[in-house]
Design an enzyme around this catalytic site. Sequence first.
Site, PDB file in Angstrom:
ATOM      1  N   SER A 154    -137.291 -18.963  52.787  1.00  0.00           N
ATOM      2  CA  SER A 154    -138.298 -18.531  51.819  1.00  0.00           C
ATOM      3  C   SER A 154    -137.655 -17.732  50.675  1.00  0.00           C
ATOM      4  O   SER A 154    -136.830 -18.263  49.945  1.00  0.00           O
ATOM      5  CB  SER A 154    -139.402 -17.744  52.539  1.00  0.00           C
ATOM      6  N   ASP A 249    -147.053 -26.363  53.485  1.00  0.00           N
ATOM      7  CA  ASP A 249    -146.446 -25.184  52.871  1.00  0.00           C
ATOM      8  C   ASP A 249    -146.615 -25.273  51.360  1.00  0.00           C
ATOM      9  O   ASP A 249    -146.247 -26.291  50.760  1.00  0.00           O
ATOM     10  CB  ASP A 249    -144.950 -25.134  53.236  1.00  0.00           C
ATOM     11  N   HIS A 279    -145.164 -23.005  56.640  1.00  0.00           N
ATOM     12  CA  HIS A 279    -144.176 -22.039  56.168  1.00  0.00           C
ATOM     13  C   HIS A 279    -143.915 -21.008  57.271  1.00  0.00           C
ATOM     14  O   HIS A 279    -144.848 -20.527  57.911  1.00  0.00           O
ATOM     15  CB  HIS A 279    -144.708 -21.339  54.914  1.00  0.00           C
TER      16      HIS A 279
END
Length: 316
Positions: A154, A249, A279
């Site tokens: 991320s 996501d 995610h």
Amino acid sequence: MPLDPQIKQVMEATAALGLPPANTVSPEEARANAKKRPRAPGPEVAKIEDRMIPGPDGDVPVRIYTPEGDGPFPILAWYHGGGWVVGDLEQADASARSLCVGGKCVVISVDYRLAPDTKFPGPADDCWAATTWAVANAASINGDSSRLAVGGDSAGGNIAAAMCLMAADRGGPEIAVQLLIYPVTDVNFKTVSYGENAEGFGLTKVTMEWYWEHYLASMEDASNPYAAPAQAKSLAGQPPALVITAEYDPLRDEGEAYAKRLSEAGVATTATRYDGVIHGFFSMGAAVDKSVQAMDEASAALRNAFAKAGTPSAAD
């Protein structure tokens, strides 16, 4: 495909905690709430050491994981996720352990300063300091400075990509592979995946907007490749990459677009979308089979890249 049943169970367990979305509380509360999420422990490693290393504005805490064996080992610099606002060494612990064991490498996990207390470029600068320190001081951590990888999930994937761009601009260090796990690559909330997954799958569009608002000192920084790697004019000569994305996501499309650009620039790139997952799935190995598959893929990418960069004995 439909949501993976194991992911559904994780989402239900997370919802039962009753934690408010990060964007509805202060950064301090968001960090405290993140710590309340249960985390399964990672595998045992030979050695773990917490150290403070020199940074651009004071010392940066790092945690160094060493695998079993004699070494010197390849080095992976790992940067945690959390939208640059939350996250710490504990959040990254299980993934760092797994990559240490699976990648047969020393992992240096970086506890960079967080936004909005420290806005861009501070967090990235901390990670650059830690990464270059690991190379310069490789012998002190039983590491091999000629075999370096960077990676993160991320916001950490964003930073890993930025490290590769910085290395190209600053004459090194040479990076064998970049592991970009559902990376943030651009300030663009109009992708198809943002539309499809704006809410209901953990990370939401409004939370990502909140993260960006906290990270950037001004919108001018949105065009800086070190903040938004997709803004780089050229990706030619970048290190080989493994880009992992998740079907459900908001960040899916920007990660895949970055992988496509890398490939089109002649960079050896593997892009893997894991269907049915959300995610954050990469660190759910205790409960989700596809998380184990993704970790195995990342570990194999590390071993293969290190083998090409150094001794054949490190290969699969």
